[in-house]
Scaffold this motif. Structure first.
Motif, short mmCIF file in Angstrom:
data_model
loop_
_atom_site.label_atom_id
_atom_site.label_comp_id
_atom_site.label_asym_id
_atom_site.label_seq_id
_atom_site.Cartn_x
_atom_site.Cartn_y
_atom_site.Cartn_z
N PRO A 152 0.80 -1.23 0.00
CA PRO A 152 0.00 0.00 0.00
C PRO A 152 0.83 1.28 0.00
CG PRO A 152 0.06 -0.92 2.21
CD PRO A 152 0.82 -1.88 1.32
N ALA A 153 2.14 1.19 0.16
CA ALA A 153 2.96 2.42 0.26
C ALA A 153 2.97 3.15 -1.07
CB ALA A 153 4.37 2.06 0.69
N PRO A 154 2.96 4.51 -1.01
CA PRO A 154 3.04 5.27 -2.27
C PRO A 154 4.39 5.00 -2.95
CG PRO A 154 2.95 6.74 -0.32
CD PRO A 154 2.94 5.36 0.19
N GLY A 155 4.35 4.78 -4.24
CA GLY A 155 5.60 4.55 -4.98
C GLY A 155 6.14 3.15 -4.83
N ALA A 156 5.37 2.27 -4.18
CA ALA A 156 5.90 0.92 -3.89
C ALA A 156 6.17 0.13 -5.18
CB ALA A 156 4.92 0.16 -3.00
N GLU A 157 5.28 0.26 -6.17
CA GLU A 157 5.47 -0.53 -7.38
C GLU A 157 6.77 -0.15 -8.10
OE1 GLU A 157 2.19 -0.84 -10.10
OE2 GLU A 157 3.40 -1.93 -11.59
N ARG A 158 7.01 1.16 -8.21
CA ARG A 158 8.23 1.64 -8.85
C ARG A 158 9.48 1.11 -8.12
NH1 ARG A 158 8.61 2.06 -13.32
NH2 ARG A 158 10.51 0.91 -13.03
N ALA A 159 9.47 1.25 -6.78
CA ALA A 159 10.61 0.79 -5.98
C ALA A 159 10.80 -0.72 -6.13
CB ALA A 159 10.42 1.15 -4.50
N LEU A 160 9.70 -1.45 -6.16
CA LEU A 160 9.78 -2.91 -6.31
C LEU A 160 10.38 -3.29 -7.65
CD1 LEU A 160 9.15 -5.87 -5.65
CD2 LEU A 160 6.79 -5.46 -6.41
N ARG A 161 9.89 -2.65 -8.71
CA ARG A 161 10.41 -2.99 -10.04
C ARG A 161 11.89 -2.61 -10.16
NH1 ARG A 161 6.56 -5.19 -13.28
NH2 ARG A 161 4.39 -4.78 -12.70
N ASP A 162 12.28 -1.51 -9.50
CA ASP A 162 13.70 -1.13 -9.50
C ASP A 162 14.53 -2.17 -8.77
OD1 ASP A 162 13.14 1.15 -10.89
OD2 ASP A 162 13.30 2.52 -9.18
N LEU A 163 14.02 -2.63 -7.62
CA LEU A 163 14.76 -3.63 -6.84
C LEU A 163 14.94 -4.91 -7.67
CD1 LEU A 163 14.08 -4.59 -3.11
CD2 LEU A 163 14.59 -6.32 -4.83
N VAL A 164 13.88 -5.33 -8.32
CA VAL A 164 13.95 -6.56 -9.13
C VAL A 164 14.94 -6.38 -10.29
CG1 VAL A 164 12.64 -8.10 -10.66
CG2 VAL A 164 11.66 -7.38 -8.46
N SER A 165 14.86 -5.24 -10.95
CA SER A 165 15.79 -4.98 -12.07
C SER A 165 17.24 -4.97 -11.59
CB SER A 165 15.51 -3.62 -12.72
OG SER A 165 14.20 -3.59 -13.20
N ALA A 166 17.46 -4.36 -10.42
CA ALA A 166 18.82 -4.28 -9.89
C ALA A 166 19.34 -5.67 -9.52
CB ALA A 166 18.88 -3.35 -8.68
N ALA A 167 18.46 -6.51 -9.02
CA ALA A 167 18.88 -7.84 -8.57
C ALA A 167 19.02 -8.83 -9.72
CB ALA A 167 17.89 -8.38 -7.54
N TRP A 168 18.34 -8.56 -10.83
CA TRP A 168 18.24 -9.58 -11.88
C TRP A 168 19.58 -10.05 -12.46
CZ3 TRP A 168 14.08 -12.32 -11.80
CH2 TRP A 168 13.84 -13.24 -12.82
N PRO A 169 20.52 -9.13 -12.75
CA PRO A 169 21.82 -9.60 -13.26
C PRO A 169 22.51 -10.55 -12.28
CG PRO A 169 21.60 -7.23 -13.56
CD PRO A 169 20.45 -7.66 -12.71
N SER A 170 22.40 -10.26 -10.98
CA SER A 170 22.98 -11.15 -9.98
C SER A 170 22.32 -12.52 -10.04
CB SER A 170 22.79 -10.58 -8.57
OG SER A 170 23.41 -9.34 -8.45
N LEU A 171 20.99 -12.50 -10.12
CA LEU A 171 20.25 -13.75 -10.15
C LEU A 171 20.57 -14.54 -11.41
CD1 LEU A 171 17.01 -12.27 -8.63
CD2 LEU A 171 18.43 -14.08 -7.63
#
Lengths: 330, 330
Positions: free
Chosen positions: B44-63
């Motif tokens: 429910p946090a404002p901006g949560a979707e953007r932050a989540l997609r950024d986190l996933v993008s940042a982690a993806w090369p590692s994964l």
């Protein structure tokens, strides 16, 4: 007053005497040989020379993989028949006798009597303060603690600290010498039982023992909790930097201000210190130094890269071992 | 009674709902996506979707470096507009809301009301017992703790434990599911504040805070003591196996029988439990299981190989980073 003026520069040391050549002393021998030093060892235990040479031979391929210094050779090891002969020609002495205070006291006095007075003598003690060990030495000013971690030929850390009668130059000289010998050095300003790393390790160990004593966790669960949990991060980011990241963009300050109440939780049997403004500020300022200007984005990238490198390296070793076992069976 | 008969087999889970998508929840999202699951997130946090997609993008090369499961894709992430929509079609729910008890209680009740009753729901809580969190749920039998370590997309450990009203099948199902999802699982038989890994970590942390509070060590010294000392070993050998080796040929038994007195030393502010015959025997028997027939020679060879692999891997990363920085400057 010790004869500091005759002491070699730390980087000019050529010969190291290792007094006591068990697991820790033998590990020091292997380390110093790999760094290119001549080593003279002495250990009164029956069969000590054989065990020492076996330890060095077993460690040598590992040390070769890490990279030997120029001229490094197991042939640079001499085993002396007496303590006096071992230390007479040494530029530095590392004592690694069994961990009994009265033994350390008398042995350090013997070393002190036999070693040239300008030579620094370090004890591998796991926890005795030098103040209590140097009481019978005539030149206590050059006696320091140089506490390694097992195995000393691989783990970089050495904690250096003097006793009340140790002179400041000897602490500094020993720190510089260990650094020249490839070690990672913590120079402590004051004596503290267990030094720093053992205190952290011992707190973790006692909490583990309490859990087993109370049937709350098994040995297997405790070891797995470490290796597959915090232990993976602690190989490269210490507890403070780890918690700085846990604080998100606000870092250590946010962590302490917002998760401070967790310090009251019964998550360990060790009571927390009161989170005073002084402690909070000291943690924040100290963490700032460790962070050294890196943003959270940088730190996360560095953490992830290291964690993946560690996990991949460990997986490769496991795969190699499995292949070797299967080869050995066929 | 929950509808266990309708629960999917753990390996047949396709869709995971992640409720709360901050650092921990977002880390879970990245992990489940990398393992090939469809993920529906809600925060429910404002901006949560953007932050989540950024986190996933940042982690993806590692994964990707660690190896993605077949079909794994960031496109398998959906962000739902409501909690009810997020969990309605899920085969498993991972809750990672902020660490406040009253919030956890009400959120778990909401999830419980909206998720199909045969679906297991796990909380990422760092330390609340499920018994205190499940009090408002109608079907508390399928509520478990599934406690990860940060970052959940890299650290393998998950601690699984139920509350008083949790049914045994749900604890076993969650353990099997996390294993199928690539995690290293500790299934606990009883609730314990902080679970296992956090208790060990918290003991180390509080000892560190005491040292800073008393001006005995700096933040920098504490972090270095860990990363260049015991932390290097703990990435692959836990505290018990480490001390087993410290006991030499006599192993844990010798360690406890001969170095037992060290438990009385003031090497940490945490008092030790009494080393009763029962505790001694439990430590020895448990360590025997971990050792699993390996001789000390084998263990030392395995330790050294792993330590060298870890040190070389970390040195390579540091060298790569230095090269990248120097390239960026030119």
């Amino acid at each position: 007053m010790t004869e500091q003026s005759r002491t070699l520069a730390p980087q000019d040391v050529r010969t190291v005497a290792c007094v006591g050549a068990g697991v820790i002393g033998g590990g020091w021998v292997a380390h110093f040989l790999a760094r290119g030093y001549r080593v003279v060892a002495w250990d009164p235990a029956p069969g000590a020379e054989r065990a020492l040479r076996d330890l060095v031979s077993a460690a040598w391929p590992s040390l070769a993989r890490l990279g030997l210094a120029e001229g490094a050779a197991t042939a640079n090891l001499t085993v002396a028949p007496t303590l006096a002969e071992a230390v007479a020609g040494a530029d530095f002495v590392q004592e690694s006798a069994p961990e009994r205070l009265e033994l350390k006291v008398s042995l350090l006095a013997e070393i002190d009597a036999a070693a040239p007075p300008h030579v620094v003598v370090a004890s591998s003690t796991s926890g005795y303060p030098m103040t209590r060990m140097q009481v019978e030495a005539s030149t206590p000013g050059r006696l320091v603690v140089g506490h390694p971690f097992n195995p000393p030929y691989l783990v970089p850390l050495v904690e250096v600290v003097g006793g009340e009668r140790t002179e400041r130059w000897a602490v500094e000289w020993a720190s510089d010498f260990y650094r020249a010998a490839g070690k990672s050095v913590i120079t402590m300003d004051r004596e503290l039982p267990g030094f720093i790393a053992n205190r952290i390790q011992e707190a973790a160990w006692r909490e583990a023992l309490h859990m087993v004593a109370n049937d709350e966790a098994t040995v297997e669960q405790i070891d797995l909790a470490m290796t597959d949990g915090p232990g993976l991060r602690w190989a490269f980011f210490g507890p403070c930097l780890t918690f700085h990241l846990a604080g998100g963009e606000g870092g250590m300050a946010h962590m302490l201000d917002h998760f401070g109440p967790a310090l009251k939780y019964p998550w360990t049997r060790l009571a927390s210190p009161e989170l005073t403004a002084e402690l909070r500020d000291a943690m924040v300022a100290g963490t700032d130094e460790v962070v050294s200007g890196r943003s959270n984005t940088e730190l996360i990238a560095q953490r992830d890269r290291r964690m993946i490198a560690v996990m991949r390296a460990l997986a490769e070793v496991a795969a190699e071992e499995a292949a070797e076992r299967s080869e050995a069976r066929t």
